[in-house]
Scaffold this motif. Structure first.
Motif, PDB file in Angstrom:
ATOM      1  N   UNK A  36       0.098  51.627  24.085  1.00  0.00           N
ATOM      2  CA  UNK A  36       1.117  51.490  25.262  1.00  0.00           C
ATOM      3  C   UNK A  36       2.124  50.706  24.247  1.00  0.00           C
ATOM      4  N   UNK A  37       2.974  50.521  23.127  1.00  0.00           N
ATOM      5  CA  UNK A  37       3.681  49.998  22.910  1.00  0.00           C
ATOM      6  C   UNK A  37       4.651  51.395  22.781  1.00  0.00           C
ATOM      7  N   UNK A  38       3.697  52.496  21.868  1.00  0.00           N
ATOM      8  CA  UNK A  38       4.559  54.005  21.587  1.00  0.00           C
ATOM      9  C   UNK A  38       4.969  54.914  23.438  1.00  0.00           C
ATOM     10  N   UNK A  39       4.381  54.898  24.260  1.00  0.00           N
ATOM     11  CA  UNK A  39       4.496  55.276  25.570  1.00  0.00           C
ATOM     12  C   UNK A  39       5.390  54.003  26.562  1.00  0.00           C
ATOM     13  N   UNK A  40       5.594  53.251  25.871  1.00  0.00           N
ATOM     14  CA  UNK A  40       7.226  52.447  26.306  1.00  0.00           C
ATOM     15  C   UNK A  40       8.136  52.005  25.848  1.00  0.00           C
ATOM     16  N   UNK A  41       8.235  52.830  24.266  1.00  0.00           N
ATOM     17  CA  UNK A  41       9.492  53.134  23.900  1.00  0.00           C
ATOM     18  C   UNK A  41       9.931  54.339  24.246  1.00  0.00           C
ATOM     19  N   UNK A  42       8.443  55.634  24.054  1.00  0.00           N
ATOM     20  CA  UNK A  42       9.600  56.824  24.311  1.00  0.00           C
ATOM     21  C   UNK A  42      10.373  57.400  25.845  1.00  0.00           C
ATOM     22  N   UNK A  43       9.248  56.261  26.756  1.00  0.00           N
ATOM     23  CA  UNK A  43       9.340  56.637  28.143  1.00  0.00           C
ATOM     24  C   UNK A  43      11.241  55.553  27.953  1.00  0.00           C
ATOM     25  N   UNK A  44      11.419  54.739  27.381  1.00  0.00           N
ATOM     26  CA  UNK A  44      12.243  53.437  27.757  1.00  0.00           C
ATOM     27  C   UNK A  44      13.649  55.243  26.895  1.00  0.00           C
ATOM     28  N   UNK A  45      14.047  56.398  26.332  1.00  0.00           N
ATOM     29  CA  UNK A  45      14.667  56.509  25.603  1.00  0.00           C
ATOM     30  C   UNK A  45      14.916  57.597  26.154  1.00  0.00           C
ATOM     31  N   UNK A  46      16.602  58.289  26.508  1.00  0.00           N
ATOM     32  CA  UNK A  46      17.332  59.461  26.730  1.00  0.00           C
ATOM     33  C   UNK A  46      16.851  60.416  25.430  1.00  0.00           C
TER      34      UNK A  46
END
Length: 288
Positions: A36-46
């Motif tokens: 979930x942390x990889x998913x969270x970070x990627x979702x927060x990126x422009x």
């Protein structure tokens, strides 16, 4: 949700490759690599991941993602094994990038140091700011002053994921020997491959990452040769990268089975564990 902009052809973009590999494996193999942390970070990126997703979801690209995710799993196994014996130890991520292994291994008592160059730590502080008992430390590993920052009174386990390939062998020998002199009873764990594997990485992964200024690339033919690097090495051990900690052979398709055989037999991809003098060598076992 606030987004963080990633420039193309930047150091930030190179940090996304292992991160996005973990995301792909979390999507394709959730029973093995829920992240979930990889998913969270990627979702927060422009950042437009479409081209990278197309490459990484190809058979060869997906195997690269499996390598990244399995490597993190392997190293976490080693960290957790050490923490079972030294629950308050220092957990030190050498060349951390955007890796969150400390949080995956945190037992509520240990302390974590994530070390990388200043420009990388700047990005990490935005995307993975340090939490309780955790420090993001901007330092060049070749400047041994970083060792003064580590509180190893209760033991120390050091690990590096995909980092030491970029070092000259002579510099690594100096680094390892200095760590063994300083951190008695500690353990150092990292991934390595032979010269054939290093040459393939130069042609594939480095080219994909846009890294062109690497002249020296560390490789290892036989882990037993490391015992001559320092009289403070109590033991050196190695396990298969893809099958030594959790065998995923039955979980993947034929192409990836063939690639696993290739990695084991021809490029000798391994996880190496060096035990520093002061403690008996331990066999690593994962928590279930």
């Amino acid at each position: 949700m606030q987004t963080y902009h990633i420039e193309h052809n930047s150091v930030q973009e190179t940090l996304l490759i292992p991160l996005f590999g973990r995301l792909i494996c979390s999507e394709r193999f959730p029973h093995l690599f829920s992240d979930p942390e990889a998913e969270r970070i990627c979702a927060s990126l422009d950042y437009d991941f479409s081209a990278r997703r197309k490459k990484m979801e190809s058979p060869a690209g997906l195997f690269g993602a499996l390598e990244v995710a399995q490597r993190q799993y392997d190293l976490c196994c080693e960290v957790q094994a050490y923490l079972k014996l030294h629950p308050k130890a220092a957990v030190v991520n050498l060349g951390c990038g955007l890796d969150d292994s400390f949080r995956k291994c945190d037992n509520g008592q240990c302390r974590g140091w994530n070390i990388d160059l200043p420009d990388v730590i700047d990005v990490r502080n935005d995307l993975l700011p340090a939490q309780e008992r955790e420090v993001n430390l901007a330092w060049d590993l070749n400047d041994f002053g970083w060792m003064d920052q580590i509180d190893a009174a209760n033991g120390a386990v050091f690990f590096a994921a995909g980092v030491f390939y970029y070092f000259k062998t002579a510099d690594l020998q100096k680094l390892f020997a200095a760590m063994a002199e300083r951190f008695h009873g500690g353990v150092l764990v990292f991934d390595a491959c032979n010269a054939r594997g290093a040459a393939l990485m130069r042609k594939t992964w480095l080219k994909q990452a846009g890294i062109t200024d690497v002249n020296a690339y560390f490789s290892l033919e036989d882990e037993r040769s490391l015992m001559g690097w320092s009289p403070r090495f109590a033991a050196v051990a190695a396990k298969s990268y893809m099958r030594g900690y959790r065998d995923i052979y039955k979980e993947v398709r034929l192409f990836h089975k063939l690639m696993i055989h290739f990695c084991d037999s021809l490029v000798r991809m391994k996880i190496i564990r060096i035990t520093f003098d002061g403690t008996a060598a331990e066999d690593s076992r994962c928590r279930t």
